[in-house]
Design an enzyme around this catalytic site. Structure first.
Site, mmCIF file in Angstrom:
data_model
loop_
_atom_site.group_PDB
_atom_site.id
_atom_site.type_symbol
_atom_site.label_atom_id
_atom_site.label_comp_id
_atom_site.label_asym_id
_atom_site.label_seq_id
_atom_site.Cartn_x
_atom_site.Cartn_y
_atom_site.Cartn_z
ATOM 1 C CB THR A 199 -0.839 -0.063 1.224
ATOM 2 O OG1 THR A 199 -1.914 1.259 1.184
ATOM 3 C CG2 THR A 199 -0.311 -0.212 2.521
ATOM 4 N NE ARG A 200 0.046 5.752 -4.480
ATOM 5 C CZ ARG A 200 -1.009 5.811 -5.030
ATOM 6 N NH1 ARG A 200 -1.634 4.899 -5.597
ATOM 7 N NH2 ARG A 200 -1.792 6.977 -5.197
ATOM 8 C CG HIS A 204 -9.584 4.217 5.452
ATOM 9 N ND1 HIS A 204 -9.539 5.149 6.304
ATOM 10 C CD2 HIS A 204 -8.834 4.798 4.364
ATOM 11 C CE1 HIS A 204 -8.768 6.371 5.872
ATOM 12 N NE2 HIS A 204 -8.430 6.248 4.522
ATOM 13 C CG HIS A 207 -7.420 -0.539 2.892
ATOM 14 N ND1 HIS A 207 -7.798 0.572 3.128
ATOM 15 C CD2 HIS A 207 -7.408 -0.473 1.331
ATOM 16 C CE1 HIS A 207 -7.777 1.470 2.014
ATOM 17 N NE2 HIS A 207 -7.710 0.523 0.826
ATOM 18 N N GLY A 292 -5.240 -6.002 -5.627
ATOM 19 C CA GLY A 292 -6.736 -5.767 -5.428
ATOM 20 C C GLY A 292 -7.065 -4.819 -6.818
ATOM 21 N NE ARG A 293 -12.451 -0.506 -9.304
ATOM 22 C CZ ARG A 293 -12.137 0.830 -9.453
ATOM 23 N NH1 ARG A 293 -10.933 1.315 -8.791
ATOM 24 N NH2 ARG A 293 -12.959 1.273 -10.607
ATOM 25 C CG ASP A 294 -6.427 1.531 -10.185
ATOM 26 O OD1 ASP A 294 -5.727 1.536 -11.379
ATOM 27 O OD2 ASP A 294 -6.613 2.792 -9.886
ATOM 28 C CG MET A 334 -12.201 -5.407 -0.282
ATOM 29 S SD MET A 334 -13.177 -7.179 0.070
ATOM 30 C CE MET A 334 -13.230 -6.899 1.833
HETATM 31 P P1 ADP Z 1 -1.371 1.011 -4.656
HETATM 32 O O1 ADP Z 1 -1.857 -0.100 -5.250
HETATM 33 O O2 ADP Z 1 -1.045 2.206 -5.654
HETATM 34 O O3 ADP Z 1 -0.406 0.668 -3.713
HETATM 35 P P2 ADP Z 1 -3.353 1.444 -2.553
HETATM 36 O O4 ADP Z 1 -2.557 1.732 -1.237
HETATM 37 O O5 ADP Z 1 -4.868 2.314 -2.732
HETATM 38 O O6 ADP Z 1 -2.348 1.765 -3.850
HETATM 39 O O7 ADP Z 1 -3.763 0.021 -2.749
HETATM 40 C C1 ADP Z 1 -3.033 -1.182 -2.184
HETATM 41 C C2 ADP Z 1 -3.592 -2.379 -2.477
HETATM 42 O O8 ADP Z 1 -5.090 -2.362 -1.927
HETATM 43 C C3 ADP Z 1 -3.761 -2.544 -4.221
HETATM 44 O O9 ADP Z 1 -3.413 -3.979 -4.174
HETATM 45 C C4 ADP Z 1 -5.126 -2.184 -4.095
HETATM 46 O O10 ADP Z 1 -5.580 -2.879 -5.611
HETATM 47 C C5 ADP Z 1 -5.866 -2.729 -3.097
HETATM 48 N N1 ADP Z 1 -7.008 -2.059 -2.794
HETATM 49 C C6 ADP Z 1 -7.112 -0.637 -2.345
HETATM 50 N N2 ADP Z 1 -8.420 -0.403 -1.998
HETATM 51 C C7 ADP Z 1 -9.323 -1.481 -2.515
HETATM 52 C C8 ADP Z 1 -10.701 -1.596 -2.393
HETATM 53 N N3 ADP Z 1 -11.459 -0.882 -2.026
HETATM 54 N N4 ADP Z 1 -10.994 -2.813 -3.102
HETATM 55 C C9 ADP Z 1 -10.083 -3.808 -3.479
HETATM 56 N N5 ADP Z 1 -8.784 -3.582 -3.363
HETATM 57 C C10 ADP Z 1 -8.240 -2.483 -2.951
#
Ligand code: ADP
Length: 572
Positions: A199-200, A204, A207, A292-294, A334
């Site tokens: 994560t970056r 919450h 997660h 996860g997503r994106d 999620m």
């Molecule tokens: P990054 O992927 O750039 O590190 P995040 O910290 O937001 O950005 O996400 C960390 C991980 O959690 C990633 O694998 C992302 O796909 C996943 N993720 C974040 N929020 C959600 C969510 N609401 N549902 C599913 N996966 C999530």
């Protein structure tokens, strides 16, 4: 533990080279230096501690081209992101960097030598191709493409490293682990299966639920492995995030999770980045990895479309699953189900069941405005920590930047404004007047004036960051200087990055006519090297937040209009 590092051997160069480190350090004293950039420093740390195994140095041309084209090193090992030591043409010449040469790589923060590189080759990369192949488009809306265009130097140096010492960190030392240390830690705790979470962002409830779900599905312990190197510009700073992570760790069932920080410089390369993240986590001893997503998404491109599809990262990791030898735990988004007060991946939510989400943008808005953040979304301790880093508007610093001719009324407006703001109270008010700061300013060349304005901008940004109201009033005749100051404040003042350009547009003839100190007369007589309006052009600001003119308005009116500007922004 059963899971081997990527490529089979953990390349822990710091441990490997330790017996000869003193000798290497002595040798480094006599070598020419390459001072690392912040990104190269992050990369070097993970090369030398084995996080990037099987890399043992910065990529040579063969590996680089192969990685860009095929996601593989020249020997066929999967590695999706190029890791390069870029240097300028001038440095190549100045330092005589040629194959076979040895150079000390130094920490930019304290100048300590961290490693010695033996140069294998020096080559010119095709940055447009790198952008298209690695990031999907040569579009500067992508932060890494912008980085390629504006920061990366013309040449790459390939070569293996010998480590002298690991970079020293003063923050969260207890939460930093090398791959070998983390592996040892898991072994000590007898954790056979470990699911890593990248994560970056602040974490919450979604997660926490996601990671606990992954843990239960795979009977694995959880490694929360946030990035504290470079992330996407504009992200929440890592100090705030680590406080958030510490708060959220307390919400896990006892003994389930562990927090460790990763000094990675992210590239926001979506799918390729996810494969890279999986390799890194495997090197750190994880057996499972959540995508996860994106995942590592950079946001929108120049046409307002997402660079990558929301599940492209999962697809690419799946494609290489067999050789990655770390199990991906894919998740759809999620989402919260108010009827049962639980989180579920969106693909598991039955039809017609109501769901709730708060987007990142909406969350930032609520933090900025102080609007409530519901319990279902986060935890009190997390929200409290985030609110501390987003002070309410009335406690945020700001910079009022007044530009105009000499004797245009900037000083008198500034002093009156200072009084008005002091009367309001709540903030310390600082005046950085052009003349007050520029002793002997009349002998300034245009360049010196420019530098001086930039220095004022730096001071203003620091003060605004600490919550002060800063009134800066140099002549600042050049558009590019004003833009630099604005950027400095926006980029470095954090929540105090509120910047207003006020053009004091009193006409030159009026300024000259009312100049009782005779400065214009001196300028006309050629006694001042460079003087805006006379012997140097005053570039009228392209974009201002307010334009005032003392030949048309009285000072009270002008001050009132500036205070109104702040009121509209809820800053006073
Ligand atoms: P990054 O992927 O750039 O590190 P995040 O910290 O937001 O950005 O996400 C960390 C991980 O959690 C990633 O694998 C992302 O796909 C996943 N993720 C974040 N929020 C959600 C969510 N609401 N549902 C599913 N996966 C999530």
């Amino acid at each position: 533990m059963a899971n081997p590092p990527h490529g089979g051997v953990l390349k822990d160069l710091v441990a490997r080279d330790q017996p000869i480190a003193t000798q290497l350090k002595e040798e480094a004293q006599g070598l020419k230096d390459i001072v690392l950039t912040e990104r190269q420093l992050c990369d070097l740390e993970l090369i030398t501690n084995g996080g990037f195994s099987p890399l043992e140095g910065f990529m040579n041309a063969k590996d680089y081209n192969s990685v860009v084209d095929t996601l593989r090193l020249a020997d066929g090992t999967l590695f999706p992101i190029p890791i390069n030591l870029d240097v300028s043409e001038e440095d190549i010449r100045r330092l005589s960097i040629v194959p076979g040469g040895r150079f000390a790589l130094r920490d930019p923060r304290d100048d300590e030598p961290l490693a010695i590189i033996t140069v294998e080759d020096v080559y010119q990369p095709n940055l447009v191709k790198e952008a298209v192949q690695v990031f999907g488009a040569d579009d500067p809306a992508h932060p890494s493409v912008a980085y390629l265009r504006t920061q990366v130097q013309e040449y790459y140096i390939g070569g293996k490293l010998q480590a002298i010492q690991a970079p020293v960190h003063f923050d969260y030392v207890a939460l930093r682990y090398t791959p070998a240390e983390l592996r040892a830690h898991f072994k000590k705790l007898a954790w056979r299966r470990v699911v890593a979470f990248q994560t970056r962002n602040p974490m919450h409830r979604a997660h926490r639920e996601l990671t606990i779900r992954a843990s239960r599905m795979h009977q694995a312990n959880v490694l929360i492995h946030p990035v504290v190197g470079l992330t996407k510009p504009g992200d929440v700073d890592h100090y705030t995030r680590v406080r958030v992570y510490e708060a959220i760790m307390a919400k896990y069932p006892h003994g389930m999770g562990h927090l460790a920080l990763l000094p990675l410089a992210m590239r926001m390369a979506g799918p390729r980045e996810a494969v890279w993240h999986a390799i890194i986590r495997k090197n750190f001893g994880a057996t499972h990895f959540i995508v996860g997503r994106d995942h590592a998404g950079p946001g929108k491109n120049s046409y307002g479309k997402d660079f990558y599809g929301p599940y492209d990262a999962q697809e690419l990791v799946l494609k290489y699953h067999d050789e990655l030898q770390i199990e991906m735990v894919p998740f759809q988004m999620m989402t919260y189900l108010p009827s049962t007060d639980e989180y579920q991946p969106i693909d598991e939510v039955p039809k017609n069941v109501q769901t709730l989400d708060i987007s990142g943008t909406e969350l930032r808005r609520r933090l900025k405005t102080g609007a409530p953040i519901p319990d279902w979304f986060s935890y009190d301790a997390v929200v409290k920590t985030l609110r501390e880093s987003y002070p309410p508007r009335k406690s945020q610093g700001f910079v009022l930047f007044l530009t105009g001719f000499h004797n245009s009324g900037k000083d008198i407006i500034s002093k009156a404004l200072q009084v008005a703001l002091n009367e309001q109270g709540g903030r310390s008010v600082t005046l950085l007047l052009g003349e007050g700061i520029q002793e002997s300013s009349l002998r300034f060349t245009a360049e010196e004036r420019d530098q001086n304005v930039q220095r004022m901008g730096f001071v203003a940004a620091e003060l605004a960051r600490a919550g002060a109201a800063v009134i800066v009033a140099p002549m600042a005749p050049k558009e590019h200087t004003r833009a630099t100051v604005r950027n400095t404040v926006l980029k470095t003042a954090g929540p105090g990055g509120n910047f207003f350009t006020i053009h004091v547009a009193t006409p030159l003839a009026y300024c000259e006519k009312t100049d009782r100190r005779g400065v214009y007369a001196q300028a006309r007589a050629g006694k001042i090297i460079s003087f805006p309006g006379i012997s140097e052009e005053y570039e009228v600001p392209v974009k201002t937040d307010l334009t005032v003119d003392v030949s048309q308005q009285n000072i009270e009116e002008i001050v009132h209009s500036i205070v109104l500007l702040l009121e509209i922004q809820s800053l006073v």
